[in-house]
Design a protein around this motif. Structure first.
Motif, PDB file in Angstrom:
ATOM      1  N   GLU A   1       0.805  -1.213   0.000  1.00  0.00           N
ATOM      2  CA  GLU A   1       0.000   0.000   0.000  1.00  0.00           C
ATOM      3  C   GLU A   1       0.848   1.278   0.000  1.00  0.00           C
ATOM      4  N   PRO A   2       0.746   2.113  -1.056  1.00  0.00           N
ATOM      5  CA  PRO A   2       1.477   3.388  -1.071  1.00  0.00           C
ATOM      6  C   PRO A   2       1.054   4.343   0.044  1.00  0.00           C
ATOM      7  N   VAL A   3      -0.152   4.132   0.599  1.00  0.00           N
ATOM      8  CA  VAL A   3      -0.639   5.027   1.647  1.00  0.00           C
ATOM      9  C   VAL A   3       0.216   4.942   2.912  1.00  0.00           C
TER      10      VAL A   3
ATOM     11  N   LEU B   1      -7.455   8.777   0.587  1.00  0.00           N
ATOM     12  CA  LEU B   1      -6.105   8.852   0.031  1.00  0.00           C
ATOM     13  C   LEU B   1      -5.699   7.522  -0.582  1.00  0.00           C
ATOM     14  N   ARG B   2      -6.051   6.419   0.080  1.00  0.00           N
ATOM     15  CA  ARG B   2      -5.725   5.101  -0.463  1.00  0.00           C
ATOM     16  C   ARG B   2      -6.418   4.886  -1.808  1.00  0.00           C
TER      17      ARG B   2
ATOM     18  N   LEU C   1      -4.612   6.902  -4.479  1.00  0.00           N
ATOM     19  CA  LEU C   1      -3.332   6.316  -4.865  1.00  0.00           C
ATOM     20  C   LEU C   1      -3.528   5.041  -5.680  1.00  0.00           C
TER      21      LEU C   1
ATOM     22  N   VAL D   1      -3.405   5.491  -9.391  1.00  0.00           N
ATOM     23  CA  VAL D   1      -2.118   5.765 -10.033  1.00  0.00           C
ATOM     24  C   VAL D   1      -1.601   4.473 -10.671  1.00  0.00           C
TER      25      VAL D   1
ATOM     26  N   ARG E   1       0.390   1.293 -11.675  1.00  0.00           N
ATOM     27  CA  ARG E   1       1.251   0.504 -10.811  1.00  0.00           C
ATOM     28  C   ARG E   1       2.735   0.815 -11.022  1.00  0.00           C
TER      29      ARG E   1
ATOM     30  N   ARG F   1       3.697   3.722  -8.823  1.00  0.00           N
ATOM     31  CA  ARG F   1       3.575   3.657  -7.366  1.00  0.00           C
ATOM     32  C   ARG F   1       4.373   2.522  -6.745  1.00  0.00           C
TER      33      ARG F   1
END
Length: 289
Positions: A21-23, A253-254, A257, A260, A262, A265
């Motif tokens: 997870e980028p978050v 936010l998740r 993201l 975006v 792959r 990210r």
């Protein structure tokens, strides 16, 4: 061989599921706000770090280390751990309250940093909407004992379940307090200098550009995600509505993201780890005849 090595955790681990997870960028900041509440830990950073003059460089180095332990090969993770242990082993600091000199690699300090980091990762992921069972939550903490060993901790002394982490926080809370250094660090974390290439031109006479506003939003969310007792130490209110607002924000936010592509990210280490795992999954089974 490294081509057959998926590292300390691998694709079937809870660790890979969480760190997908980028978050978790919010989680990293949350952990720093928490860590600042430990007077000795904060003193150690203040007396041994150039974080004020090289905030973004330090952030990149920390992110690279975490990425290496999660997605690097076993050899890469172990080498990163050795470098960190050598660095910490040379560092000392002086307690401003007692005058006592202490080591930066003191197990109590290392344990505090480890627990606040992994608990922040897990709590942020869950509140952002990542579905984890009770067994997976405990599994994450147990897996992360491998990361704790890299910094020099005895894994058996590190909380390995959610109940262990909750008990650890109850035990250590009397040692935590808002010091001047903690307050100054929190202020710096909330409004650090933005790299000049991301700032608006100085000639327009503005100090707040889109990157600054975006970062302030992330910092505010990280603070709101803190446990209620930690928010109260920062002078905020430990209200359920604050936590609910933080949950809604981090979930949004998740989702943003997730839109975006792959390839943008996922960092190079993560992509390389997945490629190694895919090659290993496609490898023919050994002939048992």
């Amino acid at each position: 061989m490294d081509s057959d090595d998926v590292g300390l955790f691998g694709p079937g681990s809870v660790t890979w599921k969480v760190h997908e997870e980028p978050v978790l960028i919010v989680a990293g900041l949350r952990s720093l706000y928490l860590q600042a509440l430990h007077p000795r830990a904060m003193t150690g950073v203040a007396q041994n770090s150039n974080y004020r003059s090289d905030a973004w460089g330090r952030l990149v180095r920390t992110a690279t280390y975490v990425g290496t332990t999660i997605y690097g090969t076993t050899a890469e993770a172990e080498e990163a751990g050795r470098r960190l242990r050598r660095l910490h082993g040379r560092m000392r600091a002086t307690d401003p309250f007692t005058g006592e000199e202490f080591r930066i690699d003191d197990p109590d300090l290392l344990r505090w940093v480890h627990v606040t980091e992994v608990e922040s990762f897990l709590d942020t992921a869950r509140r952002a909407g990542v579905r984890l069972s009770a067994d997976e939550i405990d599994g994450y903490y147990t897996e992360q004992r491998r990361a704790a060993a890299l910094v020099g901790l005895d894994p058996e002394t590190v909380p390995g379940t959610a109940a262990d982490v909750a008990a650890y926080y109850r035990t250590i809370r009397p040692e935590l307090r808002m010091t001047r250094e903690a307050a100054e660090t929190a202020l710096f974390l909330t409004a650090p200098p933005v790299p000049w290439k991301l700032s608006l031109p100085a000639r327009v006479g503005l100090t707040l550009g889109p990157p600054r506003w975006a970062y302030l939003g992330i910092a505010g969310t990280a603070l709101a995600l803190l446990p209620a007792w930690a928010r109260r130490m920062y002078g905020g209110l430990g209200l359920p509505t604050t936590a609910l607002s933080a949950d809604l924000t981090v979930r949004a936010l998740r989702l943003a993201l997730a839109a975006v592509p792959r390839r943008w990210r996922e960092g190079p280490m993560q992509q390389a780890a997945k490629e190694r795992a895919a090659r290993l999954a496609d490898a023919p089974l050994p002939n048992k005849a």
